[in-house]
Design a protein around this motif. Structure first.
Motif, PDB file in Angstrom:
ATOM      1  N   ALA A  66      -2.293  -4.838  -1.520  1.00  0.00           N
ATOM      2  CA  ALA A  66      -2.963  -4.041  -2.552  1.00  0.00           C
ATOM      3  C   ALA A  66      -2.771  -2.553  -2.286  1.00  0.00           C
ATOM      4  N   LEU A  67      -2.879  -2.152  -1.039  1.00  0.00           N
ATOM      5  CA  LEU A  67      -2.661  -0.753  -0.679  1.00  0.00           C
ATOM      6  C   LEU A  67      -1.221  -0.338  -0.962  1.00  0.00           C
ATOM      7  N   LEU A  68      -0.306  -1.231  -0.663  1.00  0.00           N
ATOM      8  CA  LEU A  68       1.112  -0.947  -0.910  1.00  0.00           C
ATOM      9  C   LEU A  68       1.362  -0.759  -2.407  1.00  0.00           C
ATOM     10  N   ARG A  69       0.797  -1.646  -3.232  1.00  0.00           N
ATOM     11  CA  ARG A  69       0.976  -1.539  -4.688  1.00  0.00           C
ATOM     12  C   ARG A  69       0.372  -0.241  -5.228  1.00  0.00           C
ATOM     13  N   ALA A  70      -0.663   0.269  -4.537  1.00  0.00           N
ATOM     14  CA  ALA A  70      -1.308   1.507  -4.977  1.00  0.00           C
ATOM     15  C   ALA A  70      -0.558   2.749  -4.519  1.00  0.00           C
ATOM     16  N   GLY A  71       0.543   2.556  -3.808  1.00  0.00           N
ATOM     17  CA  GLY A  71       1.381   3.682  -3.425  1.00  0.00           C
ATOM     18  C   GLY A  71       1.199   4.169  -2.005  1.00  0.00           C
ATOM     19  N   HIS A  72       0.413   3.449  -1.207  1.00  0.00           N
ATOM     20  CA  HIS A  72       0.188   3.859   0.182  1.00  0.00           C
ATOM     21  C   HIS A  72       1.232   3.217   1.106  1.00  0.00           C
ATOM     22  N   THR A  73       1.306   3.729   2.312  1.00  0.00           N
ATOM     23  CA  THR A  73       2.248   3.213   3.301  1.00  0.00           C
ATOM     24  C   THR A  73       1.484   2.558   4.448  1.00  0.00           C
ATOM     25  N   ILE A  74       1.835   1.347   4.767  1.00  0.00           N
ATOM     26  CA  ILE A  74       1.277   0.687   5.951  1.00  0.00           C
ATOM     27  C   ILE A  74       2.265   0.929   7.089  1.00  0.00           C
ATOM     28  N   THR A  75       1.848   1.721   8.062  1.00  0.00           N
ATOM     29  CA  THR A  75       2.761   2.061   9.158  1.00  0.00           C
ATOM     30  C   THR A  75       2.907   0.898  10.133  1.00  0.00           C
ATOM     31  N   HIS A  76       1.772   0.260  10.448  1.00  0.00           N
ATOM     32  CA  HIS A  76       1.781  -0.850  11.400  1.00  0.00           C
ATOM     33  C   HIS A  76       0.697  -1.858  11.036  1.00  0.00           C
TER      34      HIS A  76
END
Length: 262
Positions: A18-28
Motif C-alpha cells: 500500500a505504501l509503495l502504491r502511494a508513491g513511497h519507497t521501502i528501503t528494507h
C-alpha cells in the motif's frame, strides 16, 4: 518518503504494498526470519531484506514497527536505530510512552484500524488510520503519510486508542468467535452455516443503523427463562460455550436495566 519496514507479518504484508502504491519507497524489510523478510521484500521493488538488529545504516526517514503489540517493546530494546529517526509502531493498545526510554528516537503511532488476514486485501482508502506523535514535526510527517493512504485519518491520544482497540476486539474478534460457535453448533446438527446468514446480515445492518443496545432482541432481552435454560441444556457438551452464553445473557439483561441503556 523512505521507509524501513520492521516486520513481515499480516500488517506489514499489506502495508508495504500500500505504501509503495502511494508513491513511497521501502528501503528494507526486517524480520527475525530471513525467508519472511525476503518474501515481502520481493513484493516491494528496490527493498532489501535483512535480519540484522543494527539498522543504523538504513537510509530511511521513518522506521515502521509493524509487529504484534507484544513484540514492540522487546524489539525497541534490541534494535539499533539511527539517532533522531522517527520510529512509529502500528499497535492498537500500546501507548506512545513505550518510546520514553529511547530519547534518541522520535516516537509515533501509526495504527490502522482493521483486521488483516492472508489472502484478503483491505481497502486502505477507507481504513481509519489513528495517529499520535511526540512532537509537532513527527505528527506532521505521520499525517502526510496517512493522508497518502487513507481518507480517514484521526489524531488520537493513547487513552482514546486503548479504548478504541478494546472496542474493536469486541466488534471484530469477539463477533468472529461467536460466529464460529454458531458455525460449529450448526455442523453438529447437520445444518449449513448459510441458514443463518440472513439473520447475521440483518443483525449487523440494524446495529449500524441504530444504537445497538436499542435494537437488542432474543431470550435474554425478554427475560425468557425457560428458553435460556433449554439453550444451556443444549450446550452441555460445551461447558466453555455455556459460560459464554450465560455471561453474555447476564450482560444483556444488566444493560437493559440501566437507565442509560442505548
Amino acid at each position: 518518503m523512505r521507509i524501513c519496514l520492521v516486520g513481515a507479518g499480516r500488517v506489514a504484508t499489506q502495508l508495504g504494498p500500500a505504501l509503495l502504491r502511494a508513491g513511497h519507497t521501502i528501503t528494507h524489510v526486517w524480520s527475525r526470519t530471513a525467508a519472511s523478510a525476503a518474501a515481502l521484500a520481493a513484493q516491494l521493488p528496490g527493498a532489501g531484506a535483512t535480519t540484522t538488529l543494527d539498522l543504523r545504516q538504513m537510509e530511511a526517514e521513518l522506521i515502521l514497527l509493524a509487529v504484534p503489540d507484544a513484540a514492540v517493546e522487546p524489539l525497541l530494546a534490541q534494535l539499533q536505530l539511527p539517532a533522531n529517526v522517527l520510529a512509529a509502531h502500528t499497535a492498537g493498545a500500546l501507548p506512545l510512552a513505550v518510546f520514553a526510554s529511547y530519547p534518541h528516537l522520535r516516537g509515533g503511532v501509526f495504527y490502522p484500524l482493521q483486521t488483516f488476514s492472508p489472502g484478503r486485501m483491505v481497502d486502505w482508502a477507507t481504513l481509519p488510520l489513528c495517529l499520535e506523535a511526540a512532537d509537532a514535526a513527527s505528527q506532521a510527517t505521520l499525517l502526510a503519510l496517512a493522508h497518502s493512504l487513507s481518507q480517514d485519518v484521526r489524531l488520537l491520544n493513547s487513552g482514546q486508542r486503548l479504548l478504541l482497540h478494546t472496542a474493536a476486539v469486541f466488534a471484530g474478534n469477539f463477533t468472529n468467535h461467536v460466529l464460529g460457535i454458531s458455525h460449529a453448533l450448526l455442523q453438529e446438527a447437520g445444518l449449513p452455516f448459510e441458514l443463518i446468514l440472513p439473520l447475521v446480515r440483518e443483525t449487523v445492518e440494524k446495529a449500524l443503523a441504530y444504537p445497538p443496545f436499542t435494537v437488542q432482541t432474543g431470550p435474554a432481552a425478554r427475560h425468557d427463562a425457560p428458553t435460556l435454560a433449554r439453550h444451556q441444556t443444549a450446550l452441555q457438551a460445551h461447558p466453555m460455550w455455556q459460560e459464554v452464553y450465560a455471561t453474555v445473557s447476564r450482560s444483556i439483561q444488566q444493560q437493559a436495566a440501566e437507565p442509560s441503556a442505548g
